[in-house]
Motif scaffolding. Sequence first.
Motif, PDB file in Angstrom:
ATOM      1  N   THR A  66     -63.350  -3.888  11.521  1.00 45.76           N
ATOM      2  CA  THR A  66     -63.402  -3.247  12.835  1.00 45.76           C
ATOM      3  C   THR A  66     -62.441  -2.066  12.928  1.00 45.76           C
ATOM      4  O   THR A  66     -61.346  -2.081  12.387  1.00 45.76           O
ATOM      5  CB  THR A  66     -63.127  -4.270  13.956  1.00 45.76           C
ATOM      6  N   HIS A  68     -61.012   0.769  15.619  1.00 47.26           N
ATOM      7  CA  HIS A  68     -60.785   1.292  16.971  1.00 47.26           C
ATOM      8  C   HIS A  68     -60.120   2.652  16.786  1.00 47.26           C
ATOM      9  O   HIS A  68     -58.974   2.729  16.368  1.00 47.26           O
ATOM     10  CB  HIS A  68     -59.859   0.297  17.704  1.00 47.26           C
ATOM     11  N   PHE A  77     -65.383   9.194  12.586  1.00 43.01           N
ATOM     12  CA  PHE A  77     -64.802   8.195  11.675  1.00 43.01           C
ATOM     13  C   PHE A  77     -65.929   7.430  10.965  1.00 43.01           C
ATOM     14  O   PHE A  77     -65.906   7.245   9.753  1.00 43.01           O
ATOM     15  CB  PHE A  77     -63.951   7.173  12.451  1.00 43.01           C
ATOM     16  N   VAL A  81     -66.907   6.521   7.041  1.00 46.48           N
ATOM     17  CA  VAL A  81     -67.068   5.147   6.539  1.00 46.48           C
ATOM     18  C   VAL A  81     -68.433   5.004   5.870  1.00 46.48           C
ATOM     19  O   VAL A  81     -68.552   4.485   4.757  1.00 46.48           O
ATOM     20  CB  VAL A  81     -66.915   4.112   7.687  1.00 46.48           C
TER      21      VAL A  81
ATOM     22  N   LEU B  65     -60.387  10.038   7.304  1.00 46.76           N
ATOM     23  CA  LEU B  65     -59.725   8.753   7.547  1.00 46.76           C
ATOM     24  C   LEU B  65     -60.733   7.608   7.387  1.00 46.76           C
ATOM     25  O   LEU B  65     -60.425   6.582   6.786  1.00 46.76           O
ATOM     26  CB  LEU B  65     -59.109   8.735   8.951  1.00 46.76           C
ATOM     27  N   GLY B  66     -61.943   7.803   7.915  1.00 44.53           N
ATOM     28  CA  GLY B  66     -62.968   6.763   7.814  1.00 44.53           C
ATOM     29  C   GLY B  66     -63.307   6.451   6.362  1.00 44.53           C
ATOM     30  O   GLY B  66     -63.417   5.288   5.978  1.00 44.53           O
ATOM     31  N   ILE B  69     -60.562   4.429   4.778  1.00 44.86           N
ATOM     32  CA  ILE B  69     -60.617   3.028   5.212  1.00 44.86           C
ATOM     33  C   ILE B  69     -61.707   2.289   4.439  1.00 44.86           C
ATOM     34  O   ILE B  69     -61.570   1.111   4.134  1.00 44.86           O
ATOM     35  CB  ILE B  69     -60.859   2.967   6.745  1.00 44.86           C
ATOM     36  N   TYR B  92     -52.832   9.356  13.865  1.00 46.38           N
ATOM     37  CA  TYR B  92     -53.593   8.111  13.646  1.00 46.38           C
ATOM     38  C   TYR B  92     -53.368   7.612  12.211  1.00 46.38           C
ATOM     39  O   TYR B  92     -53.161   6.434  11.965  1.00 46.38           O
ATOM     40  CB  TYR B  92     -55.075   8.359  13.906  1.00 46.38           C
ATOM     41  N   PHE B 219     -62.879  -1.596   3.708  1.00 45.16           N
ATOM     42  CA  PHE B 219     -63.982  -2.211   4.455  1.00 45.16           C
ATOM     43  C   PHE B 219     -65.103  -2.507   3.453  1.00 45.16           C
ATOM     44  O   PHE B 219     -65.463  -1.650   2.648  1.00 45.16           O
ATOM     45  CB  PHE B 219     -64.516  -1.254   5.529  1.00 45.16           C
ATOM     46  N   TYR B 223     -62.538  -8.536   2.928  1.00 48.23           N
ATOM     47  CA  TYR B 223     -61.462  -8.779   3.884  1.00 48.23           C
ATOM     48  C   TYR B 223     -61.880  -8.179   5.224  1.00 48.23           C
ATOM     49  O   TYR B 223     -62.312  -7.045   5.287  1.00 48.23           O
ATOM     50  CB  TYR B 223     -60.163  -8.116   3.424  1.00 48.23           C
ATOM     51  N   ARG B 224     -61.750  -8.975   6.267  1.00 42.71           N
ATOM     52  CA  ARG B 224     -62.091  -8.459   7.586  1.00 42.71           C
ATOM     53  C   ARG B 224     -60.800  -8.167   8.327  1.00 42.71           C
ATOM     54  O   ARG B 224     -59.958  -9.047   8.471  1.00 42.71           O
ATOM     55  CB  ARG B 224     -62.938  -9.482   8.353  1.00 42.71           C
ATOM     56  N   TRP B 225     -60.643  -6.952   8.767  1.00 43.44           N
ATOM     57  CA  TRP B 225     -59.410  -6.598   9.460  1.00 43.44           C
ATOM     58  C   TRP B 225     -59.676  -5.526  10.478  1.00 43.44           C
ATOM     59  O   TRP B 225     -60.739  -4.899  10.495  1.00 43.44           O
ATOM     60  CB  TRP B 225     -58.307  -6.204   8.475  1.00 43.44           C
ATOM     61  N   HIS B 226     -58.698  -5.331  11.329  1.00 37.41           N
ATOM     62  CA  HIS B 226     -58.846  -4.432  12.467  1.00 37.41           C
ATOM     63  C   HIS B 226     -57.945  -3.214  12.272  1.00 37.41           C
ATOM     64  O   HIS B 226     -56.768  -3.354  11.985  1.00 37.41           O
ATOM     65  CB  HIS B 226     -58.454  -5.180  13.743  1.00 37.41           C
ATOM     66  N   VAL B 227     -58.519  -2.046  12.414  1.00 42.72           N
ATOM     67  CA  VAL B 227     -57.751  -0.798  12.309  1.00 42.72           C
ATOM     68  C   VAL B 227     -57.728  -0.161  13.689  1.00 42.72           C
ATOM     69  O   VAL B 227     -58.768  -0.012  14.329  1.00 42.72           O
ATOM     70  CB  VAL B 227     -58.403   0.176  11.310  1.00 42.72           C
ATOM     71  N   THR B 228     -56.562   0.227  14.150  1.00 45.39           N
ATOM     72  CA  THR B 228     -56.455   0.853  15.473  1.00 45.39           C
ATOM     73  C   THR B 228     -55.305   1.843  15.498  1.00 45.39           C
ATOM     74  O   THR B 228     -54.368   1.734  14.706  1.00 45.39           O
ATOM     75  CB  THR B 228     -56.255  -0.218  16.579  1.00 45.39           C
ATOM     76  N   LEU B 230     -53.492   2.026  18.108  1.00 41.68           N
ATOM     77  CA  LEU B 230     -52.484   1.426  18.989  1.00 41.68           C
ATOM     78  C   LEU B 230     -51.381   0.809  18.138  1.00 41.68           C
ATOM     79  O   LEU B 230     -51.606   0.431  16.995  1.00 41.68           O
ATOM     80  CB  LEU B 230     -53.116   0.323  19.841  1.00 41.68           C
ATOM     81  N   TRP B 235     -50.578  -8.501  12.498  1.00 46.64           N
ATOM     82  CA  TRP B 235     -51.975  -8.933  12.474  1.00 46.64           C
ATOM     83  C   TRP B 235     -52.926  -7.773  12.769  1.00 46.64           C
ATOM     84  O   TRP B 235     -54.137  -7.934  12.710  1.00 46.64           O
ATOM     85  CB  TRP B 235     -52.194 -10.080  13.472  1.00 46.64           C
ATOM     86  N   PHE B 237     -53.357  -6.273  15.670  1.00 44.52           N
ATOM     87  CA  PHE B 237     -53.836  -6.233  17.044  1.00 44.52           C
ATOM     88  C   PHE B 237     -52.764  -5.683  17.972  1.00 44.52           C
ATOM     89  O   PHE B 237     -51.573  -5.876  17.728  1.00 44.52           O
ATOM     90  CB  PHE B 237     -54.305  -7.623  17.486  1.00 44.52           C
ATOM     91  N   PRO B 238     -53.191  -5.009  19.034  1.00 46.58           N
ATOM     92  CA  PRO B 238     -52.248  -4.298  19.898  1.00 46.58           C
ATOM     93  C   PRO B 238     -51.132  -5.183  20.450  1.00 46.58           C
ATOM     94  O   PRO B 238     -51.355  -6.361  20.748  1.00 46.58           O
ATOM     95  CB  PRO B 238     -53.130  -3.791  21.046  1.00 46.58           C
TER      96      PRO B 238
END
Lengths: 276, 376
Positions: A66, A68, A77, A81, B65-66, B69, B92, B219, B223-228, B230, B235, B237-238
Amino acid sequence: MPREDVKKLLRTKFMPHIWCPGCGHGIIMHSILRAISDLNIPQDKVCISSGIGCSSRMPGYIDACTLHTAHGRSLAFATGVKLANPELTIVNVMGDGDGTAIGGNHFIHACRRNIGITAVLMNNNIYGMTGGQASPTTPEGAFAATAPYGSIDPTFDICKLAAGAGATFVARATVANPIMCEQILKKAIEHQKKGFALVEIISFCHTQFGRKNKRSRPTDNIKFLKEHTVLKAQADKMTPEELEGKIVVGEFVNIENAREYTDRYNDVIERAQAQA
Amino acid sequence: MAQNEFWQGNKAIAMGAIAAGCRFFGGYPITPSTEVMEVMSEELPKLGGKFVQMEDEIGGIAATLGASIAGKKAMTASSGPGISLKQELLGYGYIAEIPMVLADIQRGGPSTGLPTKVSQADVMQAKWGTHGDHATIAYAPCSIPECYSLTIKAFNMAERFRQPVLVMADEVIGHMREKITIPEAGSFEVIDRKKPTVSPEEFVPYRADADDVPPMPAFGDGYRWHVTGLTTTEWGFPTNDAPDIDLKANRIIRKVERFRDEIVEYREDFMEDAEIVVISYGSVSRSSLRAIRELREQGVKVGHFRPITLWPFPDKEIAEISKRVKHIIVPELNAGQMVLEVERAVKGNCEVHRKNLINGELYKPAEIMSFIKEVA
């Protein structure tokens, strides 16, 4: 409550979510999850990308890869990807301001490239997270934090915009009909092999838009959507005057023989390697 | 066999990127950086890499950036106004810890300024352009061989420290042509980002190793993970909790600062007995060296110090020099940017002379000679 099979797609430890009780966005998320689950896409190969805003917090709640991103930039973005790994199924969620104001340029160019991304534009006619400012889809005459005397800005027809820019799948549904959302999303995700799919889902923001425009309860909004929705087949027989203020739902574009951008880039690779 | 070529700086940057393993370029045309992307559009598909010309500068860095990732070594390039537009997403890259290289072929400004004229306008923008705090790594090549080798280094540092790294050439270096001997593959170091060694179930996306850098899966790797963008906990997460914010905000600075001595690069010429030192970088350093060589023949004890990394800035090294010389002269093609860092390092130990040129022209060696003679 989410359907049993989609629970594995949720990051429950990151909940409760930030959406207001009764927000339409949860219906959209559940529809997306049901579509992914029904299509049996391995969750390791799913990328959910988003920009900034209420809509765009969705990826945090979904157990997949995911992303954001920054306000308006999610499709740019996601383009990177997808080019880097065309095997990923990308569902890009965005809001009306995010997707058509600050991100308007990326939106039309993602349509033009016909890159294999399924874009879900969650249209609630307002900037909800920042406090209810007018967006490009705020109806003329509606009130907003930045339109205290009523908005005079004409609104975008997002589906026409996408179709005009070259998207090869374009459809609209509303959160008042979650089954239709799910069915359209399934087709839109499958269409990714052929190119860019845009699904506009009319949601609502009862706390920001509704509070200022006599639709302050979630039920007021669901009722409004039901009363104003017209199926495309019916709409085709109606005059422009009869369609005034109506929300036409259904599939507007579905080009079956379209060729997706990363697939077409393989031709570039072939030509370059043949010349080298 | 090592191969000789006669390349333009921008081409050397593109070819250095490819040698470092870059397989994605997302960009938008802008003078004087455009040849970097033109070469990439031609060379990347030959290697199965991908090139995309995006709709604007912001799209260029976003796609870069994408792609990073999703596991590719990725690059974008720009100049002047384009660098300004890319700043938010450069930030970012720092906060979400995404490796990428940005080639900044500097031109005159502000705004549209001088598209085809040389400048060193972005020294401070590179450090302070995006909002918030982070550590910058930026290389300033002064020759075509350096365009190649420092771009490879930039990729290595981006991958090692998981963040954007800048190659800050200027219009003259970007457009100049010069002989370059291409090093053979295998004769230089190529660093790839650390991948997680734990299972997806045990993976904590932003849990750093002892070196303060967290491993990074792509990606699609399982592995499942979150990119932000914030501020997050480890972990991913914000968070709004001050202790968590503190950890993240400081780690992304510390991960570079603690390896400062390994990153900082500079070159000294005629420094052994120098009483006057010229500090210059990029195209200016070439005029400085020419001036210094001629003055040495006349017996003037003048040396040259060239920062190769503009960031981290070689402040410790300059502080040492300032204790043994009388004068430091800093000629720059801006109204005075790096000189601020020099003055900070010198702390009044010797006299610092600012020399600034902002008319789009290059310093001629004779002008730099006259600066040196003024203080000699």
